[in-house]
Design a protein around this motif. Structure first.
Motif, PDB file in Angstrom:
ATOM      1  N   ALA A  12       0.669  -1.086  -0.146  1.00  0.00           N
ATOM      2  CA  ALA A  12       0.352  -0.021  -0.151  1.00  0.00           C
ATOM      3  C   ALA A  12       0.963   1.226  -0.029  1.00  0.00           C
ATOM      4  O   ALA A  12       2.044   1.347   0.257  1.00  0.00           O
ATOM      5  N   HIS A  45       7.465   1.997  -3.385  1.00  0.00           N
ATOM      6  CA  HIS A  45       5.873   1.376  -3.721  1.00  0.00           C
ATOM      7  C   HIS A  45       6.091   1.720  -4.967  1.00  0.00           C
ATOM      8  O   HIS A  45       5.277   1.516  -5.972  1.00  0.00           O
ATOM      9  N   GLU A  72       4.173   0.206  -8.433  1.00  0.00           N
ATOM     10  CA  GLU A  72       3.695   0.411  -9.297  1.00  0.00           C
ATOM     11  C   GLU A  72       4.414   0.511 -10.311  1.00  0.00           C
ATOM     12  O   GLU A  72       3.310   1.301 -11.335  1.00  0.00           O
ATOM     13  N   PHE A 131      -3.815   3.204  -8.143  1.00  0.00           N
ATOM     14  CA  PHE A 131      -3.045   2.906  -6.499  1.00  0.00           C
ATOM     15  C   PHE A 131      -4.406   3.859  -6.217  1.00  0.00           C
ATOM     16  O   PHE A 131      -4.531   5.111  -6.108  1.00  0.00           O
ATOM     17  N   ASP A 132      -4.779   3.398  -4.666  1.00  0.00           N
ATOM     18  CA  ASP A 132      -5.409   4.391  -3.552  1.00  0.00           C
ATOM     19  C   ASP A 132      -4.485   4.609  -2.660  1.00  0.00           C
ATOM     20  O   ASP A 132      -4.022   3.515  -2.603  1.00  0.00           O
ATOM     21  N   LYS A 185      -8.144   7.010  -9.324  1.00  0.00           N
ATOM     22  CA  LYS A 185      -7.285   6.586  -8.662  1.00  0.00           C
ATOM     23  C   LYS A 185      -6.393   7.437  -8.774  1.00  0.00           C
ATOM     24  O   LYS A 185      -6.143   7.946 -10.209  1.00  0.00           O
ATOM     25  N   ARG A 230      -2.127   7.894 -10.066  1.00  0.00           N
ATOM     26  CA  ARG A 230      -0.503   7.325 -10.458  1.00  0.00           C
ATOM     27  C   ARG A 230       0.091   8.331  -9.958  1.00  0.00           C
ATOM     28  O   ARG A 230       0.128   9.375 -10.011  1.00  0.00           O
TER      29      ARG A 230
END
Length: 126
Positions: free
Chosen positions: A2, A62, A66, A73-74, A99, A101
């Motif tokens: 996350a 992260h 990604e 992502f949230d 969302k 990015r």
């Protein structure tokens, strides 16, 4: 993984806009067509000043996970909304069917041994 659950020391938010196309007729009159009901292109810049290098690495990890600017992502329920006294849903892309990015890679500046300042720029996409 996350988005890191840290509280930013500063944030900048641009609310974006609805998808609109503007045309000008030969007589000069403007015509606008609304192409969707969801606001998009929201921009959120988060700064995390004087955090430990291990915490700064969380943003780099992260970003890697990604695949840079590719993945979406949230961000909620991350700590980024803490300190914001308004309605947190107003700065959450998910509220508007988006969302986030990465707009580019996180910027890390070492401020002293073991401590860095990280800035991440995010953009809301459908």
């Amino acid at each position: 993984m996350a988005f890191p659950n840290l509280v930013p020391t500063a944030r900048t938010f641009d609310a974006g806009d609805f998808p609109v196309k503007t045309f000008k007729a030969q007589n000069g009159k403007e015509h606008r067509i609304l192409y969707g009901s969801n606001r998009t292109n929201m921009k959120l810049s988060l700064t995390y000043a004087n955090i430990r290098d291990a915490q700064a690495e969380l943003f780099l990890d992260h970003y890697e996970e990604e695949q840079g600017t590719f993945g979406t992502f949230d961000v909620m329920p991350s700590g980024y909304e803490k300190g914001w006294e308004g309605n947190a849903s107003k700065i959450d892309a998910k509220t508007f069917g988006n969302k986030y990015r990465y707009e580019g890679p996180p910027k890390v500046v070492q401020v002293r041994l073991g401590f860095s300042t990280v800035t991440v720029n995010l953009i809301g996409v459908l």
